[in-house]
Scaffold this motif. Structure first.
Motif, mmCIF file in Angstrom:
data_model
loop_
_atom_site.group_PDB
_atom_site.id
_atom_site.type_symbol
_atom_site.label_atom_id
_atom_site.label_comp_id
_atom_site.label_asym_id
_atom_site.label_seq_id
_atom_site.Cartn_x
_atom_site.Cartn_y
_atom_site.Cartn_z
ATOM 1 N N LYS A 151 0.844 -1.185 0.000
ATOM 2 C CA LYS A 151 0.000 0.000 0.000
ATOM 3 C C LYS A 151 0.885 1.242 0.000
ATOM 4 O O LYS A 151 1.800 1.353 0.826
ATOM 5 N N PHE A 152 0.586 2.173 -0.897
ATOM 6 C CA PHE A 152 1.436 3.353 -1.086
ATOM 7 C C PHE A 152 0.578 4.613 -1.169
ATOM 8 O O PHE A 152 -0.623 4.559 -1.449
ATOM 9 N N VAL A 153 1.220 5.740 -0.940
ATOM 10 C CA VAL A 153 0.586 7.033 -1.164
ATOM 11 C C VAL A 153 1.528 7.877 -2.020
ATOM 12 O O VAL A 153 2.734 7.935 -1.759
ATOM 13 N N VAL A 154 0.977 8.507 -3.039
ATOM 14 C CA VAL A 154 1.749 9.392 -3.907
ATOM 15 C C VAL A 154 1.196 10.805 -3.749
ATOM 16 O O VAL A 154 -0.026 10.994 -3.663
ATOM 17 N N ARG A 155 2.092 11.773 -3.676
ATOM 18 C CA ARG A 155 1.680 13.163 -3.521
ATOM 19 C C ARG A 155 2.419 14.043 -4.524
ATOM 20 O O ARG A 155 3.603 13.826 -4.793
ATOM 21 N N ILE A 156 1.721 15.046 -5.031
ATOM 22 C CA ILE A 156 2.302 16.040 -5.942
ATOM 23 C C ILE A 156 2.086 17.419 -5.346
ATOM 24 O O ILE A 156 0.952 17.803 -5.032
ATOM 25 N N TYR A 157 3.172 18.164 -5.174
ATOM 26 C CA TYR A 157 3.136 19.520 -4.618
ATOM 27 C C TYR A 157 3.319 20.511 -5.773
ATOM 28 O O TYR A 157 4.309 20.445 -6.506
ATOM 29 N N ALA A 158 2.369 21.423 -5.904
ATOM 30 C CA ALA A 158 2.429 22.409 -6.986
ATOM 31 C C ALA A 158 1.548 23.597 -6.627
ATOM 32 O O ALA A 158 0.894 23.612 -5.571
ATOM 33 N N ALA A 159 1.501 24.578 -7.511
ATOM 34 C CA ALA A 159 0.668 25.757 -7.278
ATOM 35 C C ALA A 159 -0.767 25.512 -7.717
ATOM 36 O O ALA A 159 -1.658 26.305 -7.402
ATOM 37 N N THR A 160 -1.015 24.431 -8.455
ATOM 38 C CA THR A 160 -2.348 24.095 -8.931
ATOM 39 C C THR A 160 -2.655 22.637 -8.615
ATOM 40 O O THR A 160 -1.758 21.840 -8.342
ATOM 41 N N SER A 161 -3.926 22.289 -8.698
ATOM 42 C CA SER A 161 -4.350 20.926 -8.410
ATOM 43 C C SER A 161 -4.076 20.004 -9.594
ATOM 44 O O SER A 161 -4.230 20.392 -10.759
ATOM 45 N N PHE A 162 -3.667 18.771 -9.283
ATOM 46 C CA PHE A 162 -3.493 17.738 -10.296
ATOM 47 C C PHE A 162 -4.545 16.635 -10.158
ATOM 48 O O PHE A 162 -4.391 15.554 -10.740
ATOM 49 N N VAL A 163 -5.606 16.926 -9.415
ATOM 50 C CA VAL A 163 -6.690 15.950 -9.280
ATOM 51 C C VAL A 163 -7.254 15.646 -10.661
ATOM 52 O O VAL A 163 -7.523 16.551 -11.463
ATOM 53 N N GLY A 164 -7.438 14.368 -10.948
ATOM 54 C CA GLY A 164 -7.908 13.943 -12.262
ATOM 55 C C GLY A 164 -6.781 13.548 -13.193
ATOM 56 O O GLY A 164 -7.019 12.933 -14.236
ATOM 57 N N LYS A 165 -5.544 13.900 -12.815
ATOM 58 C CA LYS A 165 -4.379 13.490 -13.590
ATOM 59 C C LYS A 165 -3.923 12.103 -13.142
ATOM 60 O O LYS A 165 -4.281 11.628 -12.063
ATOM 61 N N VAL A 166 -3.127 11.483 -13.990
ATOM 62 C CA VAL A 166 -2.683 10.120 -13.738
ATOM 63 C C VAL A 166 -1.174 10.076 -13.590
ATOM 64 O O VAL A 166 -0.445 10.717 -14.362
ATOM 65 N N VAL A 167 -0.691 9.350 -12.578
ATOM 66 C CA VAL A 167 0.734 9.102 -12.439
ATOM 67 C C VAL A 167 0.997 7.624 -12.725
ATOM 68 O O VAL A 167 0.101 6.789 -12.629
ATOM 69 N N VAL A 168 2.240 7.342 -13.089
ATOM 70 C CA VAL A 168 2.624 5.978 -13.432
ATOM 71 C C VAL A 168 3.464 5.400 -12.292
ATOM 72 O O VAL A 168 4.462 6.002 -11.884
ATOM 73 N N PHE A 169 3.057 4.246 -11.794
ATOM 74 C CA PHE A 169 3.800 3.534 -10.747
ATOM 75 C C PHE A 169 4.701 2.512 -11.439
ATOM 76 O O PHE A 169 4.226 1.670 -12.213
ATOM 77 N N GLN A 170 6.008 2.594 -11.195
ATOM 78 C CA GLN A 170 6.968 1.753 -11.888
ATOM 79 C C GLN A 170 7.847 0.974 -10.916
ATOM 80 O O GLN A 170 8.043 1.384 -9.775
ATOM 81 N N ARG A 171 8.373 -0.148 -11.388
ATOM 82 C CA ARG A 171 9.382 -0.905 -10.655
ATOM 83 C C ARG A 171 10.614 -1.068 -11.528
ATOM 84 O O ARG A 171 10.530 -1.014 -12.771
ATOM 85 N N THR A 192 6.370 -0.208 -16.200
ATOM 86 C CA THR A 192 5.127 0.241 -15.589
ATOM 87 C C THR A 192 4.407 -0.922 -14.920
ATOM 88 O O THR A 192 4.215 -1.979 -15.518
ATOM 89 N N VAL A 193 3.998 -0.695 -13.664
ATOM 90 C CA VAL A 193 3.212 -1.679 -12.923
ATOM 91 C C VAL A 193 1.728 -1.348 -13.043
ATOM 92 O O VAL A 193 0.906 -2.217 -13.338
ATOM 93 N N ARG A 194 1.401 -0.065 -12.855
ATOM 94 C CA ARG A 194 0.017 0.378 -12.987
ATOM 95 C C ARG A 194 -0.014 1.898 -13.043
ATOM 96 O O ARG A 194 0.991 2.572 -12.773
ATOM 97 N N THR A 195 -1.148 2.425 -13.403
ATOM 98 C CA THR A 195 -1.367 3.862 -13.331
ATOM 99 C C THR A 195 -2.240 4.164 -12.124
ATOM 100 O O THR A 195 -3.022 3.329 -11.673
#
Length: 299
Positions: free
Chosen positions: A212-232, A240-243
């Motif tokens: 179980k993991f948590v990913v966070r993005i810090y910026a001046a605007t929201s990235f809600v609705g965007k997709v990040v790629v989880f890799q090994r 790529t393991v999953r998005t």
């Protein structure tokens, strides 16, 4: 408020307004006198006088001031003009024949560069440049136009130091072009080329439980609705393991006031002790940021 800085030009690499290149102008000494009799150069340029005669000659400029040695046939003498004005040269060995050298001031210019040209959100970039007068005490205005802004605005007013140099440290919150403006004592204001400071969001990945993991993005605007790629990491390459869809956001005062933290908590079937990371691709970063990735951690 300055006119908008063209965004198309904003994301180029570091560009500088080129300084004028000093040149050398040749003048011949003959029985007829100075050839040509009138010469025009810029401050910083040099004039080289060459004796093309069979008799000796000499060049004297009282206002410059300088007196050349006696120049035998084929000898030369050079002088670099450091100030503007109109100067009379005299050849005392040739009936005091005269010539003139008109020295024009170097056109006003200002340069600007950004180091580094790309930073992580919360980081800083150093803006530096020079003014063509090479004088200390000159005033330079730094304008910026953040990616989401319609017009540029002044973000700093700096004073030049030795050699006309200036610096300014900025912490851009998103892709931002900068431009320097300089108003010389005479003549119109001049602007530097536009330089860009690109910003990648700050990205973290943490393991909070088994698989179980948590990913966070810090910026001046929201990235809600965007997709990040989880890799090994396979030991050879990243795969790529999953998005992961960023689903929540909250405000934060770190690393900068007004920060928005976009995050997602997710589970994934993966072996333990592998190197894993999260990646924000250029397509997901959008136009106001560049791609980013978290540091790698153990699964």
């Amino acid at each position: 408020m300055r006119k908008s800085i063209l965004v198309a030009a904003a994301f180029c690499l570091v560009l500088l307004v080129p300084a004028a290149t000093a040149k050398t102008v040749n003048v011949d000494l003959s029985k007829l006198g100075f050839v040509p009799s009138a010469t025009t150069v810029q401050v910083g340029d040099s004039v080289t006088w060459t004796n093309k005669d069979t008799d000796n000659h000499q060049v004297v400029c009282k206002a410059c001031p300088f007196t050349s040695p006696v120049l035998k046939p084929s000898d030369t003498y050079s002088y670099t003009f450091a100030k503007a004005g109109k100067f009379t040269t005299v050849d005392p060995l040739n009936g005091d024949k005269k010539g003139t050298v008109t020295v024009k001031p170097v056109p006003a210019a200002v340069t600007l560069s950004a180091t580094p040209s790309a930073t992580t959100y919360g980081g800083s970039t150093m803006l530096s440049g020079n003014v063509s007068t090479q004088q200390s005490g000159e005033k330079v205005e730094i304008d910026a136009q953040a990616c989401d802004a319609h017009t540029a605005k002044a973000v700093a007013n700096v004073t030049t130091t030795t050699g006309g140099a200036f610096t300014d440290q900025e912490r851009p919150t998103m892709n931002t072009p900068y431009q320097a403006h300089f108003k010389p004592a005479t003549g119109p204001s001049v602007a530097s080329a536009t330089v860009s400071s690109s910003v990648r969001p700050k990205m973290t990945l943490a393991k909070i439980a088994t698989r179980k993991f948590v990913v966070r993005i810090y910026a001046a605007t929201s990235f809600v609705g965007k997709v990040v790629v989880f890799q090994r990491y396979t030991g050879v390459k990243w795969v790529t393991v999953r998005t992961v869809l960023l689903s929540t956001a909250f405000g934060s005062a770190t690393p900068l006031p007004g920060t928005t933290v976009s995050s997602a908590t997710f589970k994934v079937k993966i072996k333990r002790h592998l190197h894993v990371r999260a990646v924000l691709t250029p397509a997901q970063a959008g136009t106001c940021y560049i791609a980013a990735r978290s540091a790698s951690i153990r699964s």
